[in-house]
Scaffold this motif. Structure first.
Motif, mmCIF file in Angstrom:
data_model
loop_
_atom_site.group_PDB
_atom_site.id
_atom_site.type_symbol
_atom_site.label_atom_id
_atom_site.label_comp_id
_atom_site.label_asym_id
_atom_site.label_seq_id
_atom_site.Cartn_x
_atom_site.Cartn_y
_atom_site.Cartn_z
ATOM 1 N N GLY A 70 0.800 -1.225 0.000
ATOM 2 C CA GLY A 70 0.000 0.000 0.000
ATOM 3 C C GLY A 70 0.830 1.271 0.000
ATOM 4 O O GLY A 70 0.410 2.302 0.532
ATOM 5 N N ARG A 71 2.035 1.225 -0.625
ATOM 6 C CA ARG A 71 2.904 2.409 -0.595
ATOM 7 C C ARG A 71 2.256 3.619 -1.248
ATOM 8 O O ARG A 71 2.292 4.726 -0.712
ATOM 9 C CB ARG A 71 4.229 2.106 -1.304
ATOM 10 N N ALA A 72 1.628 3.402 -2.426
ATOM 11 C CA ALA A 72 1.030 4.529 -3.143
ATOM 12 C C ALA A 72 -0.053 5.172 -2.291
ATOM 13 O O ALA A 72 -0.144 6.404 -2.185
ATOM 14 C CB ALA A 72 0.454 4.053 -4.474
ATOM 15 N N PHE A 73 -0.865 4.323 -1.641
ATOM 16 C CA PHE A 73 -1.951 4.819 -0.793
ATOM 17 C C PHE A 73 -1.394 5.634 0.373
ATOM 18 O O PHE A 73 -1.839 6.749 0.645
ATOM 19 C CB PHE A 73 -2.766 3.624 -0.295
ATOM 20 N N PHE A 74 -0.385 5.068 1.031
ATOM 21 C CA PHE A 74 0.158 5.759 2.199
ATOM 22 C C PHE A 74 0.897 7.044 1.827
ATOM 23 O O PHE A 74 0.988 7.971 2.636
ATOM 24 C CB PHE A 74 1.079 4.821 3.003
ATOM 25 N N LEU A 75 1.415 7.099 0.596
ATOM 26 C CA LEU A 75 2.072 8.329 0.158
ATOM 27 C C LEU A 75 1.046 9.462 0.039
ATOM 28 O O LEU A 75 1.299 10.596 0.442
ATOM 29 C CB LEU A 75 2.770 8.098 -1.191
ATOM 30 N N VAL A 76 -0.131 9.118 -0.497
ATOM 31 C CA VAL A 76 -1.207 10.113 -0.582
ATOM 32 C C VAL A 76 -1.631 10.538 0.819
ATOM 33 O O VAL A 76 -1.818 11.729 1.099
ATOM 34 C CB VAL A 76 -2.406 9.538 -1.366
ATOM 35 N N ILE A 77 -1.752 9.539 1.712
ATOM 36 C CA ILE A 77 -2.136 9.818 3.108
ATOM 37 C C ILE A 77 -1.122 10.784 3.748
ATOM 38 O O ILE A 77 -1.485 11.688 4.495
ATOM 39 C CB ILE A 77 -2.192 8.499 3.921
ATOM 40 N N ALA A 78 0.156 10.579 3.400
ATOM 41 C CA ALA A 78 1.199 11.420 4.001
ATOM 42 C C ALA A 78 1.121 12.851 3.487
ATOM 43 O O ALA A 78 1.587 13.774 4.144
ATOM 44 C CB ALA A 78 2.577 10.831 3.709
ATOM 45 N N ALA A 79 0.549 13.044 2.279
ATOM 46 C CA ALA A 79 0.460 14.395 1.724
ATOM 47 C C ALA A 79 -0.820 15.102 2.155
ATOM 48 O O ALA A 79 -0.876 16.330 2.184
ATOM 49 C CB ALA A 79 0.528 14.340 0.200
ATOM 50 N N PRO A 117 4.226 16.493 6.693
ATOM 51 C CA PRO A 117 4.403 16.233 5.257
ATOM 52 C C PRO A 117 5.501 17.075 4.611
ATOM 53 O O PRO A 117 6.121 16.635 3.648
ATOM 54 C CB PRO A 117 3.031 16.580 4.664
ATOM 55 N N TYR A 118 5.741 18.276 5.144
ATOM 56 C CA TYR A 118 6.815 19.106 4.582
ATOM 57 C C TYR A 118 8.155 18.395 4.656
ATOM 58 O O TYR A 118 9.050 18.649 3.858
ATOM 59 C CB TYR A 118 6.933 20.429 5.351
ATOM 60 N N VAL A 119 8.317 17.527 5.651
ATOM 61 C CA VAL A 119 9.564 16.776 5.777
ATOM 62 C C VAL A 119 9.425 15.427 5.072
ATOM 63 O O VAL A 119 10.311 15.005 4.334
ATOM 64 C CB VAL A 119 9.924 16.554 7.261
ATOM 65 N N ALA A 120 8.303 14.740 5.310
ATOM 66 C CA ALA A 120 8.162 13.365 4.827
ATOM 67 C C ALA A 120 8.199 13.285 3.303
ATOM 68 O O ALA A 120 8.851 12.399 2.740
ATOM 69 C CB ALA A 120 6.858 12.767 5.364
ATOM 70 N N ILE A 121 7.537 14.229 2.623
ATOM 71 C CA ILE A 121 7.431 14.094 1.164
ATOM 72 C C ILE A 121 8.767 14.335 0.457
ATOM 73 O O ILE A 121 9.215 13.487 -0.320
ATOM 74 C CB ILE A 121 6.299 14.992 0.622
ATOM 75 N N PRO A 122 9.456 15.453 0.737
ATOM 76 C CA PRO A 122 10.769 15.591 0.088
ATOM 77 C C PRO A 122 11.770 14.514 0.507
ATOM 78 O O PRO A 122 12.581 14.088 -0.312
ATOM 79 C CB PRO A 122 11.269 16.967 0.534
ATOM 80 N N VAL A 168 0.056 6.857 12.324
ATOM 81 C CA VAL A 168 0.266 8.252 11.918
ATOM 82 C C VAL A 168 -0.971 8.780 11.201
ATOM 83 O O VAL A 168 -1.427 9.906 11.443
ATOM 84 C CB VAL A 168 1.515 8.362 11.002
ATOM 85 N N ALA A 169 -1.543 7.939 10.336
ATOM 86 C CA ALA A 169 -2.723 8.368 9.575
ATOM 87 C C ALA A 169 -3.898 8.640 10.509
ATOM 88 O O ALA A 169 -4.648 9.600 10.316
ATOM 89 C CB ALA A 169 -3.098 7.304 8.548
ATOM 90 N N VAL A 170 -4.060 7.797 11.553
ATOM 91 C CA VAL A 170 -5.175 7.990 12.491
ATOM 92 C C VAL A 170 -5.028 9.329 13.207
ATOM 93 O O VAL A 170 -5.977 10.103 13.307
ATOM 94 C CB VAL A 170 -5.226 6.825 13.513
ATOM 95 N N LEU A 171 -3.808 9.625 13.652
ATOM 96 C CA LEU A 171 -3.597 10.878 14.384
ATOM 97 C C LEU A 171 -3.770 12.096 13.475
ATOM 98 O O LEU A 171 -4.407 13.078 13.833
ATOM 99 C CB LEU A 171 -2.198 10.890 15.002
ATOM 100 N N SER A 172 -3.184 12.031 12.281
ATOM 101 C CA SER A 172 -3.156 13.237 11.452
ATOM 102 C C SER A 172 -4.452 13.435 10.680
ATOM 103 O O SER A 172 -4.825 14.568 10.379
ATOM 104 C CB SER A 172 -1.966 13.186 10.483
ATOM 105 N N LEU A 173 -5.134 12.341 10.332
ATOM 106 C CA LEU A 173 -6.352 12.488 9.536
ATOM 107 C C LEU A 173 -7.576 11.893 10.228
ATOM 108 O O LEU A 173 -8.665 12.455 10.156
ATOM 109 C CB LEU A 173 -6.175 11.812 8.165
ATOM 110 N N GLY A 174 -7.363 10.759 10.891
ATOM 111 C CA GLY A 174 -8.497 10.051 11.488
ATOM 112 C C GLY A 174 -9.210 10.886 12.535
ATOM 113 O O GLY A 174 -10.433 11.075 12.462
ATOM 114 N N VAL A 175 -8.453 11.408 13.489
ATOM 115 C CA VAL A 175 -9.070 12.178 14.570
ATOM 116 C C VAL A 175 -9.810 13.406 14.028
ATOM 117 O O VAL A 175 -10.992 13.610 14.344
ATOM 118 C CB VAL A 175 -8.012 12.567 15.633
ATOM 119 N N PRO A 176 -9.158 14.231 13.186
ATOM 120 C CA PRO A 176 -9.899 15.379 12.652
ATOM 121 C C PRO A 176 -11.142 14.957 11.869
ATOM 122 O O PRO A 176 -12.199 15.570 12.009
ATOM 123 C CB PRO A 176 -8.882 16.058 11.728
ATOM 124 N N ALA A 177 -11.005 13.887 11.071
ATOM 125 C CA ALA A 177 -12.149 13.457 10.266
ATOM 126 C C ALA A 177 -13.301 13.003 11.165
ATOM 127 O O ALA A 177 -14.462 13.374 10.960
ATOM 128 C CB ALA A 177 -11.740 12.325 9.326
#
Lengths: 534, 358
Positions: A86-95, A132-137, A277-286
């Motif tokens: 699921g790398r492609a999926f998690f890359l989108v999640i990271a952005a 994401p500013y660090v993770a993506i580059p 990481v996804a739960v904290l950064s996106l799950g909780v707000p969602a």
């Protein structure tokens, strides 16, 4: 290719005017501070609160830097160098966190956990919003490491961990460092999150001083200190960015380094990390936002107010984007084609906007309009001007790289075929670069929609935007009725990521480039800028 | 543009061009006659592209006068921008506009949009690409792109065409064909052309006249065979073709003694110093087998060190008994083997140059 000819005088003149106009807030802040008198400045500077504020801000920034690295390094390694599913999926999640304005994230967290406050809470939210500013580059950099380097290190007797420590990570360090500084700059300028969690960092203290007291010298002095800190970060970031470019010489055809094959245990741990990481950064707000939205149906949603806020956001941001484009074009056209001391200083001055937090521009323009142009005080024009000044670097960056990608030979050929300088530029260079120029303008438009502090300070009386409506509701803890505004905001903020992605996917055809490696790097940079520094 | 035949199509007088630092083009003076095809040949960094850009109007010379068909395009007071010079340009790698199709590219410089269509068809016929009007530049092969670039430059019927290393991006087999086509086409429509290249074969085979550039100066202008057979400077001799350089050991009248024996010197004036070097072309040397020579053997003895066989000819390096190594060109194979003892005989005349100042 960079033209070695002297640039046309008219173009330089236009660029100088642009820079001078964009420098008004900073210059006026200096004028305003110095007019308060030396003693008042010294007194404000050496007050205990100034030191406390500095310590708070620096501590917050440090926490965010550490947090970003802790989250981004393992995430980037998993995505770039392992066969995790699921790398492609998690890359989108990271952005994706880039699409959520950080104060919206702070609002979502505090609505779910009303007891959250203080520097720890602010740092947590800022890390989740900016990692994401660090993770993506960093992912891109780890991916682009040539297998040859690592193989050479292995043949010299280094084990896998030593290779990572002594070769791979140092090669990726400039990318990570640039990202970290971006996150730090974002945190330093952030107003909403800091205010929601009641952290007395610069932005909140300046805003409070401006609102509550008539001692505006303190606000001005603190603003200058903040600008100096931000300036320091911008300069370091620019240095590192420049260095990282020198590091990728010898492009050639490079072979990507192989991915590490994870065993079952490694895969489970890795996926657990990414999901966490996804739960904290996106799950909780969602989750929080969904719950609030469902509840808010019961309370009353004034559609008229929401529409009014959207109209306010769109009109002010559109005006700001148009103004930014107008100021950016001469600078971008100059910087893309010519290299000289004058050009470099013009470009450098324009990029100082990166170091101007919204609070500072807002404050300075309040001073400026009251003292110089009272008729303009709290008009839409001044608000749009603030947006243009704040986001000018975005408009320049995107237009500049698009123009630089058009071979200059095309324009000179158009000249030899009978077209004058301006027509040749418009029909060839401008025409080919327009997707990039348009994307830059769009980016300014959408970033301006999210702007909070300057909007709060400069908006005309009775004028509301999505950001100000969300803000006023959060301030009185009316979280439910704020939800529709937050959702609208997120939808709008996701548009640039989506459009930018489409444009970047298409751009190689529109602007042919011989240097693909460079192209890729430019794209990574621009993706990192999608969320914006503010 | 009609001009009397006496007026040269292009005239350069004492042109100096720089980029703010030292001059890149120094004191260039030359004329190009109407319908003439001139190549400017020089190594990279010799200033030839800078000169071309100054003619096109992309750069303004520091001093000097550029006159195009009798009209001053650039001097101390006046300067015509590129769009008013009516010069066609074929840039390196074609530089077709990627956002326009082939027809759009060719029509780019045409003022009269009504007649543009007919002109595009005509131009495509001329470069042998009929039917490709709607093709996009990236769909074309390198050779096709180059021909479209030529058609685009020629469509407004310029009186002068400048070609900036237009064939360097093509692969060798294609290059030859495109060159021949372009040369014939320009001759047919009678356009004056200036081509810049670092490829001496290209320069010699296409041009009516070749101008050899080195370090910003034009060292020699002349017919291809003149610059090859009769170079006026050592630089020109060294840059074009293979060379055998031999120091002169003794002078007798107009004959110089060298390691390959006595060589008659062309245009020798007594006032010249007697020390210097003689330059010969490898094809001026002939190999004679050592065995079977008579009592009065011709030439000087040596041993074959290496042979480079090219099919149509071969270059044999012979170490003379006196020490120096010379290259000998023979048509086809040389008929000798490495290690053979041979004799080298010199034919024709040579030029002598003073030793370069070190």
């Amino acid at each position: 290719m960079v033209n070695s000819m002297r640039p046309p005088l008219l173009l330089i003149a236009a660029a100088v005017v642009s820079v001078a106009v964009a420098a008004i807030p900073l210059l006026y802040l200096l004028v305003r501070t110095s007019s308060a008198g030396w003693n008042a400045v010294v007194e404000a500077l050496f007050r205990d609160r100034t030191l406390e504020t500095t310590i708070t801000s620096v501590a917050l920034v440090t926490l965010v830097i550490v947090g970003c690295l802790v989250i981004a390094v393992p995430t980037a390694w998993l995505l770039a160098r392992t066969n995790i599913p699921g790398r492609a999926f998690f890359l989108v999640i990271a952005a994706l966190p880039l699409a959520v304005p950080s104060y919206v994230m702070a609002y979502a967290w505090i609505a779910e956990f009303p007891s959250m406050s203080g520097i720890g809470a602010a740092a947590l939210v800022m890390v989740l919003a900016t990692y994401p500013y660090v993770a993506i580059p960093l992912t891109a950099a780890l991916r682009s490491i040539d297998a040859g380097h690592e193989e050479a290190a292995q043949s010299l007797g280094l084990g896998p961990l030593a290779v990572a420590r002594r070769v791979s990570l140092p090669l990726a360090r400039p990318a990570a460092a640039a990202g970290v500084l971006l996150a730090a700059l974002y945190t330093l300028s952030e107003f909403g999150t800091v205010a929601i969690f009641r952290v007395d960092a610069f932005t909140r203290v300046i805003y409070t001083a401006y609102r509550a007291s008539f001692d505006r010298t303190t606000a001005a002095v603190l603003s200058l200190v903040l600008v100096c800190l931000a300036l320091l970060l911008v300069v370091i970031e620019a240095r590192i960015r420049g260095k990282s470019q020198r590091w990728r010489i010898g492009s050639g055809v490079s072979r990507p380094a192989p991915r590490q094959q994870l065993r079952t245990r490694g895969t489970v741990l890795g996926v657990a990390w990414l999901v966490g990481v996804a739960v904290l950064s996106l799950g909780v707000p969602a989750w929080s936002l969904t719950r609030l939205l469902l509840e808010s149906q019961r309370s009353e949603l004034d559609i008229g107010e929401l529409v009014g806020a959207v109209v306010g956001s769109v009109s002010s941001s559109m005006l700001g984007a148009a103004l930014a484009l107008l100021l950016a074009l001469p600078i971008a056209a100059l910087a893309a084609r010519y290299r000289s001391r004058i050009v470099r200083s013009i470009e450098g001055a324009a990029f100082l906007g990166h170091a101007l937090p919204g609070v500072v521009v807002g404050l300075s323009l309040v001073f400026f309009t009251l003292a110089v142009l009272p008729a303009a005080y709290q008009t839409l024009a001044v608000l749009a001007f603030a947006y243009a000044v704040l986001f000018l670097p975005k408009a320049i960056g995107s237009s500049r790289s698009a123009i630089a990608h058009v071979p200059p030979g095309l324009e000179s050929t158009a000249r030899s075929l009978g077209r004058g300088p301006l027509r040749a530029w418009c029909t060839v260079t401008g025409r080919l670069a327009w997707p990039g120029i348009a994307a830059g303008t769009l980016l300014v438009f959408l970033t301006a929609m999210k702007e909070l502090p300057a909007t709060l300070m400069l908006r005309p009386t009775g004028f509301s935007t999505l950001a100000t409506e969300l803000w006023s509701r959060t301030e009185i803890e009316a979280f439910g009725s704020a939800a529709p505004y937050a959702l609208t905001m997120i939808i709008i903020a996701s548009v640039p990521a989506w459009l930018m992605g489409r444009w970047l996917a298409r751009s190689p055809e529109t602007a042919p480039s011989t240097d693909r490696v460079d192209d890729e790097m430019v794209r990574t940079d621009e993706v990192a800028y999608v969320g914006g520094v503010r | 543009m009609t001009t009397s035949p006496a007026v040269p199509q292009l005239s350069l007088q004492n042109i100096f061009v720089g980029y703010g630092g030292p001059m890149v083009v120094r004191d260039v003076t030359m004329e190009v006659e109407q319908r003439e095809f001139v190549t400017i040949l020089g190594p990279s960094g010799s200033g030839k592209t800078t000169l071309l850009r100054a003619i096109a109007g992309y750069l303004r010379p520091a001093t000097g006068i550029v006159t195009i068909a009798g009209t001053i395009a650039s001097n101390e007071r006046t300067w015509l921008p590129p769009e008013r010079r009516q010069i066609g340009i074929v840039p390196q790698e074609g530089a077709l506009f990627p956002h326009l199709d082939v027809a759009g590219n060719i029509a780019f410089g045409l003022r009269d949009k009504k007649k543009a269509r007919a002109r595009v068809t005509e131009m495509l016929e001329m470069v042998d690409l009929s039917g490709l009007e709607k093709a996009r530049p990236h769909e074309l092969s390198g050779g096709q792109q180059q021909r479209v670039a030529l058609a685009r430059a020629l469509a407004p019927a310029p009186s002068l065409v400048l070609l900036d290393e237009p064939f360097s991006s093509l692969d060798a087999s294609l290059r030859f064909d495109v060159r021949t086509q372009v040369r014939r086409l320009l001759a047919d429509i009678g356009t004056t052309a200036v081509l810049v290249t670092h490829d001496q074969e290209e320069a010699l085979s296409m041009a009516d006249r070749v101008a050899v550039m080195s370090a910003g100066r034009i060292e020699q202008v002349g017919a291809p065979w003149t610059v090859y057979d009769d170079p006026t400077t050592l630089n020109v001799a060294r840059f074009i073709g293979d060379l055998v350089e031999l120091p002169v050991t003794e002078m007798q009248g107009a004959s110089a003694h060298t390691a390959v024996g006595w060589v008659p010197i062309r245009d020798h004036s007594e006032s010249e110093s007697s020390s210097g070097r003689v330059v010969l072309r490898p094809e001026q040397l002939v190999l004679v087998a050592e065995r079977g020579v008579g009592p009065d053997p011709q030439g000087v003895p040596g041993t074959v060190e290496s042979i480079r066989y090219h099919g149509h000819d071969s270059l044999t390096s012979v170490r003379l008994n006196d020490g120096p190594l010379v290259d000998v060109r023979s048509a086809g194979g040389a008929g000798v083997a490495v290690g053979d003892v041979v004799r080298v005989v010199v034919t024709g005349t040579a030029r002598m140059f003073a030793d370069p100042v070190v």
